[in-house]
Design a protein around this motif. Structure first.
Motif, PDB file in Angstrom:
ATOM      1  N   THR A  40      27.807  37.553  49.644  1.00  0.00           N
ATOM      2  CA  THR A  40      28.427  36.859  48.518  1.00  0.00           C
ATOM      3  C   THR A  40      29.583  37.647  47.897  1.00  0.00           C
ATOM      4  O   THR A  40      30.479  37.063  47.313  1.00  0.00           O
ATOM      5  CB  THR A  40      27.384  36.565  47.430  1.00  0.00           C
ATOM      6  OG1 THR A  40      26.803  37.807  47.004  1.00  0.00           O
ATOM      7  CG2 THR A  40      26.299  35.646  47.947  1.00  0.00           C
ATOM      8  N   VAL A 209      35.713  40.457  45.553  1.00  0.00           N
ATOM      9  CA  VAL A 209      35.751  39.017  45.253  1.00  0.00           C
ATOM     10  C   VAL A 209      34.425  38.383  45.650  1.00  0.00           C
ATOM     11  O   VAL A 209      33.739  38.836  46.571  1.00  0.00           O
ATOM     12  CB  VAL A 209      36.911  38.318  46.003  1.00  0.00           C
ATOM     13  CG1 VAL A 209      38.250  38.794  45.505  1.00  0.00           C
ATOM     14  CG2 VAL A 209      36.784  38.509  47.506  1.00  0.00           C
ATOM     15  N   LYS A 210      34.070  37.308  44.933  1.00  0.00           N
ATOM     16  CA  LYS A 210      32.875  36.531  45.270  1.00  0.00           C
ATOM     17  C   LYS A 210      33.292  35.404  46.215  1.00  0.00           C
ATOM     18  O   LYS A 210      34.287  34.723  45.976  1.00  0.00           O
ATOM     19  CB  LYS A 210      32.243  35.951  44.007  1.00  0.00           C
ATOM     20  CG  LYS A 210      30.915  35.238  44.240  1.00  0.00           C
ATOM     21  CD  LYS A 210      30.380  34.618  42.960  1.00  0.00           C
ATOM     22  CE  LYS A 210      29.888  35.692  42.015  1.00  0.00           C
ATOM     23  NZ  LYS A 210      29.230  35.101  40.818  1.00  0.00           N
ATOM     24  N   ASN A 212      31.826  32.111  49.031  1.00  0.00           N
ATOM     25  CA  ASN A 212      30.708  31.218  49.342  1.00  0.00           C
ATOM     26  C   ASN A 212      30.302  31.368  50.808  1.00  0.00           C
ATOM     27  O   ASN A 212      30.801  32.229  51.517  1.00  0.00           O
ATOM     28  CB  ASN A 212      31.059  29.768  49.001  1.00  0.00           C
ATOM     29  CG  ASN A 212      32.256  29.269  49.803  1.00  0.00           C
ATOM     30  OD1 ASN A 212      32.621  29.846  50.837  1.00  0.00           O
ATOM     31  ND2 ASN A 212      32.879  28.205  49.314  1.00  0.00           N
ATOM     32  N   GLU A 217      37.031  32.190  48.895  1.00  0.00           N
ATOM     33  CA  GLU A 217      37.034  32.983  47.675  1.00  0.00           C
ATOM     34  C   GLU A 217      36.762  32.115  46.462  1.00  0.00           C
ATOM     35  O   GLU A 217      37.370  31.059  46.267  1.00  0.00           O
ATOM     36  CB  GLU A 217      38.393  33.672  47.537  1.00  0.00           C
ATOM     37  CG  GLU A 217      38.473  34.651  46.395  1.00  0.00           C
ATOM     38  CD  GLU A 217      39.795  35.390  46.351  1.00  0.00           C
ATOM     39  OE1 GLU A 217      40.350  35.538  45.247  1.00  0.00           O
ATOM     40  OE2 GLU A 217      40.288  35.810  47.436  1.00  0.00           O
ATOM     41  N   ILE A 218      35.811  32.607  45.631  1.00  0.00           N
ATOM     42  CA  ILE A 218      35.441  31.867  44.419  1.00  0.00           C
ATOM     43  C   ILE A 218      35.965  32.549  43.170  1.00  0.00           C
ATOM     44  O   ILE A 218      36.516  31.911  42.270  1.00  0.00           O
ATOM     45  CB  ILE A 218      33.899  31.733  44.329  1.00  0.00           C
ATOM     46  CG1 ILE A 218      33.364  30.962  45.528  1.00  0.00           C
ATOM     47  CG2 ILE A 218      33.496  31.061  43.020  1.00  0.00           C
ATOM     48  CD1 ILE A 218      31.846  30.937  45.592  1.00  0.00           C
ATOM     49  N   GLU A 219      35.820  33.890  43.141  1.00  0.00           N
ATOM     50  CA  GLU A 219      36.158  34.603  41.910  1.00  0.00           C
ATOM     51  C   GLU A 219      36.519  36.059  42.245  1.00  0.00           C
ATOM     52  O   GLU A 219      35.913  36.668  43.138  1.00  0.00           O
ATOM     53  CB  GLU A 219      34.958  34.577  40.962  1.00  0.00           C
ATOM     54  CG  GLU A 219      35.167  35.298  39.657  1.00  0.00           C
ATOM     55  CD  GLU A 219      33.886  35.352  38.829  1.00  0.00           C
ATOM     56  OE1 GLU A 219      33.916  36.002  37.760  1.00  0.00           O
ATOM     57  OE2 GLU A 219      32.866  34.780  39.263  1.00  0.00           O
ATOM     58  N   GLU A 220      37.518  36.609  41.545  1.00  0.00           N
ATOM     59  CA  GLU A 220      37.841  38.029  41.680  1.00  0.00           C
ATOM     60  C   GLU A 220      37.041  38.806  40.649  1.00  0.00           C
ATOM     61  O   GLU A 220      37.132  38.544  39.453  1.00  0.00           O
ATOM     62  CB  GLU A 220      39.340  38.267  41.467  1.00  0.00           C
ATOM     63  CG  GLU A 220      39.743  39.732  41.630  1.00  0.00           C
ATOM     64  CD  GLU A 220      41.248  39.968  41.493  1.00  0.00           C
ATOM     65  OE1 GLU A 220      41.953  39.822  42.507  1.00  0.00           O
ATOM     66  OE2 GLU A 220      41.682  40.279  40.357  1.00  0.00           O
ATOM     67  N   LEU A 221      36.251  39.784  41.150  1.00  0.00           N
ATOM     68  CA  LEU A 221      35.367  40.534  40.269  1.00  0.00           C
ATOM     69  C   LEU A 221      36.021  41.805  39.735  1.00  0.00           C
ATOM     70  O   LEU A 221      35.795  42.179  38.578  1.00  0.00           O
ATOM     71  CB  LEU A 221      34.071  40.884  41.012  1.00  0.00           C
ATOM     72  CG  LEU A 221      33.266  39.680  41.530  1.00  0.00           C
ATOM     73  CD1 LEU A 221      32.054  40.161  42.308  1.00  0.00           C
ATOM     74  CD2 LEU A 221      32.843  38.783  40.371  1.00  0.00           C
ATOM     75  N   SER A 222      36.776  42.505  40.584  1.00  0.00           N
ATOM     76  CA  SER A 222      37.446  43.726  40.125  1.00  0.00           C
ATOM     77  C   SER A 222      38.655  44.019  41.011  1.00  0.00           C
ATOM     78  O   SER A 222      38.714  43.560  42.162  1.00  0.00           O
ATOM     79  CB  SER A 222      36.493  44.926  40.129  1.00  0.00           C
ATOM     80  OG  SER A 222      36.112  45.252  41.455  1.00  0.00           O
TER      81      SER A 222
END
Length: 594
Positions: A40, A209-210, A212, A217-222
């Motif tokens: 993930t 990145v998160k 699925n 790519e769903i979301e950039e975390l850092s």
């Protein structure tokens, strides 16, 4: 007994089941949690942009040209996706005619596998001009990804090629030594680009990145930016380097302009070649032409060219002579030849120099003085002294794969050939011939020692980032040598200024200089030949190498200027005018005050 056996069997079975349940429920939780996380959360490395190289006046020498790479989604060659694959390839070739279909397919197949879920590079670099007209069309296609990808570019082409070096695609061996190269794709292959490669290439950034189940790519975390754009400032003056290249024309050899502290203003190996040719890959035809040339353009003659130094080492030997076995007033009667055993060692001057002392011997390059002096001093003191003066070892210059050359000695010959030393070899060594081999960089460093009494470390780098690079000079002379060094310096002055100096009539320098010419034989001369063939009458590749090393101004040494012309004949005639014009240019550029 049977009951005990049955009870033990059930106990062991239940214990095994409990242990297994514990492992699945507790111990393996960390493993599956990590596996779930990696499915993930995706970690992407961000390639750093390679640092630029600039000259002492901040003029760009190696920069990054703006461009892009084209990537294609993986697994498109599966039966269910093959039509999409063909469509994307055909579209790319149609929209960008400079692309070759076969190359695109080859690059894709090389990286496509069931285990690769990342976009695949099928075009490693395409210029900004070629991509912009179709960028908006390609960016809308889901299977194509366009990523910024700078490419190394050398604005001055072939000028200073061997010193600057070049960047090219990393091979498997490069990647094994540095895993970062798999991300970057390019690495320094020669010259300063290779020596300072780790610094220039920087360190990668990180992006988490998160995603699925479809790897979308769903979301950039850092996001952590790359450590990049590390600047390397050189002592080189690229305009001076360009001027000197125009002087050397079609000759082969090397030129070095170095401060007496070791800072290199210009250094070139000739013939040169265009650095930009190597960034994307050189053609087979060009490679064959360059590699088969008798002038060896691929050899960095500054540090990898090994040549007999000829008379350029006579001032060092003279200093050894007068501080060991001989008095500074010692003289010889040069009669043009010296019989020794079954051989005759001849002086270059047909009628000889007659009564000759130290200053005259250097000024007029009398071989007989050094022949006879070597028999008094011996090879051990000669070789030990020359090694202490920096010959036969690395100078420490910031270029890769520097050669050490050869200062012949009994120990060297025994280790190399397991043979005894002969007295004739001592005599040959005294005039920089026989097995004696040096690089131009070593002779430049050696000349700086004669000029200042200190042995500098030659260096191209001026600033590494914001930090000044200034290696220390070394004291290698004894107290007696320091006391008698002015005699050597006066002799070098007369080489360039006395009416009988070997360089005087070939110089037109506006700066008062001191120096030493050298003529290094490429082929031996038969013993029974008394009237030598003139250099210009010989076949080109059998002519002697011509050396001229110097420092100036004489009274306040600032710079060493060395020119070595392969098969140039006499040092003064072949290199004197080149060296003179370089000093005049240093005067014009105000490196030397009038």
């Amino acid at each position: 007994m049977k009951i005990k056996f049955i009870i033990a069997f059930f106990a062991i079975t239940w214990l095994t089941l409990v242990v297994r349940v514990f492992f699945l429920a507790v111990e393996s939780n960390t493993y599956y949690e990590r596996l779930s996380y990696s499915n993930t959360i995706k970690n992407e490395q961000i390639a750093p942009v390679r640092g630029e190289i600039v000259d002492r006046n901040n003029r760009p020498i190696a920069i990054n040209k703006l461009g892009f790479k084209i990537q294609l989604r993986p697994h498109l060659r599966l039966k269910s996706n093959i039509e999409n694959f063909n469509e994307e390839i055909d579209n790319l070739v149609r929209l960008i005619p400079v692309l070759k279909k076969d190359n695109l397919i080859k690059n894709y197949i090389k990286k496509d596998s069931y285990y690769n879920h990342d976009f695949i590079d099928i075009v490693h670099f395409i210029s900004y001009e070629d991509i912009m007209p179709v960028y908006s069309i390609l960016s809308l296609r889901e299977n194509i990804n366009i990523v910024p990808a700078p490419k190394r570019y050398y604005p001055y082409g072939e000028i200073g090629a061997h010193a600057i070096g070049y960047v090219s695609r990393a091979n498997k061996k490069d990647i094994q030594n540095d895993e970062l190269l798999e991300l970057i794709g390019y690495t320094g292959k020669s010259g300063l680009e290779k020596y300072y490669n780790t610094y220039l290439q920087g360190k990668p950034g990180q992006r988490y990145v998160k995603v699925n189940a479809n790897n979308q790519e769903i979301e950039e975390l850092s996001y952590e930016s790359a450590d990049e754009d590390r600047k390397l400032t050189l002592n080189i003056d690229i305009e001076l380097q360009k001027y000197i290249s125009s002087l050397f024309d079609k000759k082969a050899g090397a030129v070095i302009v170095m401060g007496v502290d070791g800072a290199i203003l210009s250094a070139s190996s000739y013939p040169e070649y265009s650095l930009n040719t190597f960034v994307s890959g050189i053609s087979y035809e060009m490679w064959d032409k360059l590699s088969n040339s008798l002038d060896k353009p691929f050899t960095n003659k500054l540090v990898n060219g090994l040549y007999p130094p000829g008379s350029t080492i006579k001032m060092g030997l003279a200093l050894i002579y007068i501080t060991t076995e001989l008095d500074k007033s010692w003289t010889v009667d040069c009669r043009a030849s010296m019989p020794l055993g079954k051989r005759v060692f001849r002086c270059w001057k047909k009628r000889g120099h007659r009564q000759t002392g130290l200053i005259k011997a250097i000024r007029e390059s009398c071989d007989d003085y050094f022949y006879k002096g070597s028999l008094q001093v011996g090879i051990k003191k000669m070789s030990d002294g020359l090694m202490r003066y920096g010959l036969g070892k690395k100078t420490g210059v910031d270029l890769p794969n520097e050669f050490i050359g050869i200062v012949p000695s009994r120990e060297w010959k025994r280790n190399k050939y397991n043979k005894p030393w002969f007295i004739g070899e001592t005599v040959n060594t005294s005039i920089g011939q026989g097995d004696f081999l040096t690089t131009p960089m070593q002779i430049a460093q050696f000349t700086a020692l004669m000029a200042t009494s200190k042995l500098p470390t030659p260096h191209f780098a001026k600033y590494i980032g914001d930090e000044e690079y200034k290696p220390e000079t070394t004291d290698v002379l004894t107290a007696d040598e320091l006391d008698k060094l002015p005699l050597i310096q006066k002799s070098m002055y007369e080489v360039c200024n006395h009416p009988r100096g070997t360089a005087t009539h070939y110089l037109s320098s506006k700066v008062t200089i001191a120096g030493k010419t050298g003529t290094a034989q490429v082929i031996g001369i038969m013993q029974d030949i008394e009237d030598r063939v003139l250099e210009h009458e010989m076949e080109y590749y059998t002519r002697s190498h011509a050396w001229f090393t110097s420092y100036g101004p004489y009274k306040d040494p600032k710079y060493v200027v060395l020119a070595m012309v392969e098969h140039g004949g006499h040092g003064g005639s072949a290199a004197g005018e080149i060296v003179s014009k370089i000093y005049n240019k240093l005067l014009e550029l105000k490196y030397i005050k009038e």
